[in-house]
Write a protein that holds these residues in place. Sequence first.
Motif, PDB file in Angstrom:
ATOM      1  N   TYR A  29      11.090  27.167 -25.153  1.00 48.62           N
ATOM      2  CA  TYR A  29      10.720  28.505 -24.693  1.00 48.62           C
ATOM      3  C   TYR A  29      11.770  28.976 -23.689  1.00 48.62           C
ATOM      4  O   TYR A  29      12.506  28.183 -23.114  1.00 48.62           O
ATOM      5  CB  TYR A  29       9.313  28.499 -24.066  1.00 48.62           C
ATOM      6  CG  TYR A  29       9.282  27.888 -22.697  1.00 48.62           C
ATOM      7  CD1 TYR A  29       9.410  28.683 -21.564  1.00 48.62           C
ATOM      8  CD2 TYR A  29       9.156  26.514 -22.529  1.00 48.62           C
ATOM      9  CE1 TYR A  29       9.411  28.117 -20.300  1.00 48.62           C
ATOM     10  CE2 TYR A  29       9.149  25.949 -21.275  1.00 48.62           C
ATOM     11  CZ  TYR A  29       9.274  26.759 -20.164  1.00 48.62           C
ATOM     12  OH  TYR A  29       9.281  26.196 -18.916  1.00 48.62           O
ATOM     13  N   HIS A  30      11.823  30.284 -23.500  1.00 50.65           N
ATOM     14  CA  HIS A  30      12.794  30.888 -22.590  1.00 50.65           C
ATOM     15  C   HIS A  30      12.151  31.061 -21.207  1.00 50.65           C
ATOM     16  O   HIS A  30      11.026  31.528 -21.093  1.00 50.65           O
ATOM     17  CB  HIS A  30      13.256  32.233 -23.142  1.00 50.65           C
ATOM     18  CG  HIS A  30      14.339  32.853 -22.345  1.00 50.65           C
ATOM     19  ND1 HIS A  30      15.625  32.351 -22.338  1.00 50.65           N
ATOM     20  CD2 HIS A  30      14.339  33.901 -21.502  1.00 50.65           C
ATOM     21  CE1 HIS A  30      16.372  33.088 -21.530  1.00 50.65           C
ATOM     22  NE2 HIS A  30      15.609  34.022 -21.007  1.00 50.65           N
ATOM     23  N   GLU A  31      12.886  30.646 -20.167  1.00 51.39           N
ATOM     24  CA  GLU A  31      12.419  30.841 -18.789  1.00 51.39           C
ATOM     25  C   GLU A  31      12.884  32.188 -18.262  1.00 51.39           C
ATOM     26  O   GLU A  31      14.016  32.577 -18.543  1.00 51.39           O
ATOM     27  CB  GLU A  31      12.974  29.735 -17.884  1.00 51.39           C
ATOM     28  CG  GLU A  31      12.347  28.393 -18.105  1.00 51.39           C
ATOM     29  CD  GLU A  31      12.897  27.320 -17.150  1.00 51.39           C
ATOM     30  OE1 GLU A  31      13.728  27.635 -16.269  1.00 51.39           O
ATOM     31  OE2 GLU A  31      12.491  26.172 -17.296  1.00 51.39           O
ATOM     32  N   PRO A  32      12.053  32.867 -17.501  1.00 49.24           N
ATOM     33  CA  PRO A  32      10.676  32.539 -17.172  1.00 49.24           C
ATOM     34  C   PRO A  32       9.765  32.854 -18.354  1.00 49.24           C
ATOM     35  O   PRO A  32       9.967  33.834 -19.074  1.00 49.24           O
ATOM     36  CB  PRO A  32      10.362  33.442 -15.978  1.00 49.24           C
ATOM     37  CG  PRO A  32      11.250  34.626 -16.136  1.00 49.24           C
ATOM     38  CD  PRO A  32      12.493  34.109 -16.811  1.00 49.24           C
ATOM     39  N   ALA A  33       8.766  32.030 -18.539  1.00 45.22           N
ATOM     40  CA  ALA A  33       7.857  32.166 -19.683  1.00 45.22           C
ATOM     41  C   ALA A  33       6.904  33.337 -19.480  1.00 45.22           C
ATOM     42  O   ALA A  33       6.477  33.626 -18.359  1.00 45.22           O
ATOM     43  CB  ALA A  33       7.066  30.885 -19.870  1.00 45.22           C
ATOM     44  N   THR A  34       6.590  33.999 -20.583  1.00 41.64           N
ATOM     45  CA  THR A  34       5.590  35.063 -20.553  1.00 41.64           C
ATOM     46  C   THR A  34       4.396  34.715 -21.438  1.00 41.64           C
ATOM     47  O   THR A  34       3.329  35.280 -21.273  1.00 41.64           O
ATOM     48  CB  THR A  34       6.192  36.405 -21.023  1.00 41.64           C
ATOM     49  OG1 THR A  34       6.751  36.226 -22.324  1.00 41.64           O
ATOM     50  CG2 THR A  34       7.275  36.881 -20.061  1.00 41.64           C
ATOM     51  N   ASP A  35       4.584  33.799 -22.366  1.00 46.13           N
ATOM     52  CA  ASP A  35       3.503  33.400 -23.270  1.00 46.13           C
ATOM     53  C   ASP A  35       3.789  31.998 -23.795  1.00 46.13           C
ATOM     54  O   ASP A  35       4.807  31.774 -24.447  1.00 46.13           O
ATOM     55  CB  ASP A  35       3.409  34.391 -24.436  1.00 46.13           C
ATOM     56  CG  ASP A  35       2.233  34.105 -25.346  1.00 46.13           C
ATOM     57  OD1 ASP A  35       1.488  33.126 -25.117  1.00 46.13           O
ATOM     58  OD2 ASP A  35       2.055  34.866 -26.308  1.00 46.13           O
ATOM     59  N   LEU A  36       2.899  31.070 -23.497  1.00 48.35           N
ATOM     60  CA  LEU A  36       3.055  29.686 -23.950  1.00 48.35           C
ATOM     61  C   LEU A  36       1.886  29.248 -24.832  1.00 48.35           C
ATOM     62  O   LEU A  36       1.621  28.065 -24.974  1.00 48.35           O
ATOM     63  CB  LEU A  36       3.216  28.755 -22.740  1.00 48.35           C
ATOM     64  CG  LEU A  36       4.497  28.971 -21.936  1.00 48.35           C
ATOM     65  CD1 LEU A  36       4.451  28.213 -20.619  1.00 48.35           C
ATOM     66  CD2 LEU A  36       5.711  28.553 -22.745  1.00 48.35           C
ATOM     67  N   ARG A  37       1.208  30.225 -25.451  1.00 50.76           N
ATOM     68  CA  ARG A  37       0.081  29.882 -26.325  1.00 50.76           C
ATOM     69  C   ARG A  37       0.511  29.066 -27.534  1.00 50.76           C
ATOM     70  O   ARG A  37      -0.218  28.180 -27.979  1.00 50.76           O
ATOM     71  CB  ARG A  37      -0.664  31.150 -26.751  1.00 50.76           C
ATOM     72  CG  ARG A  37      -1.512  31.735 -25.623  1.00 50.76           C
ATOM     73  CD  ARG A  37      -2.217  32.962 -26.085  1.00 50.76           C
ATOM     74  NE  ARG A  37      -1.229  34.034 -26.144  1.00 50.76           N
ATOM     75  CZ  ARG A  37      -1.427  35.255 -25.687  1.00 50.76           C
ATOM     76  NH1 ARG A  37      -2.590  35.580 -25.183  1.00 50.76           N
ATOM     77  NH2 ARG A  37      -0.490  36.160 -25.753  1.00 50.76           N
TER      78      ARG A  37
END
Length: 171
Positions: free
Chosen positions: A125-133
């Motif tokens: 995932y790309h930082e900063p995360a916005t969605d880790l569902r």
Amino acid sequence: MRGLAVEDGAHIVLPMAGTRVLPAVADACEETGVPCVSTTFPWQAYVHARGAGPAHRFRWTYHFSWGLDDIARVFAGMWERIAPRATVGCLWNDDLQGRLLRHERYGFEAALSGRGHTLADLGAYHEPATDLRAQAARLREHGADLVTSASPATDLALFHRQAREAGPRPG
């Protein structure tokens, strides 16, 4: 950094920073001939972020820290106290740090070979995360007993919240 070295006459630089800042400061010190001593950053990330290999010797910059393989072995020792032969969900970013954690030679898998753990990559995932569902769903798909990560606290909090919202944790 160049201003600090050239205009202010710094004699030594002791940086304390992460994936993006530390290599840039070290490179500037190398270019200007100002000694730089750093730590708290896995040596593999320090070397690879600077476009070098493990055998490369820098002239003005010095780094001391344990490596990703050392960290993996320490983590495995902790996991073994909780859940021997655990399935561990790996929440790693898509940056240099995440790529090194997945690295076939320096990463967690190589360091943990033969210890009985199964590592389940939850997806970069790309930082900063916005969605880790999606990563939370993969955690459940793999039946992970534990989660390991090198993510910042805000991303871990988001992951924890979204994993909790998705239902009971894996058993």
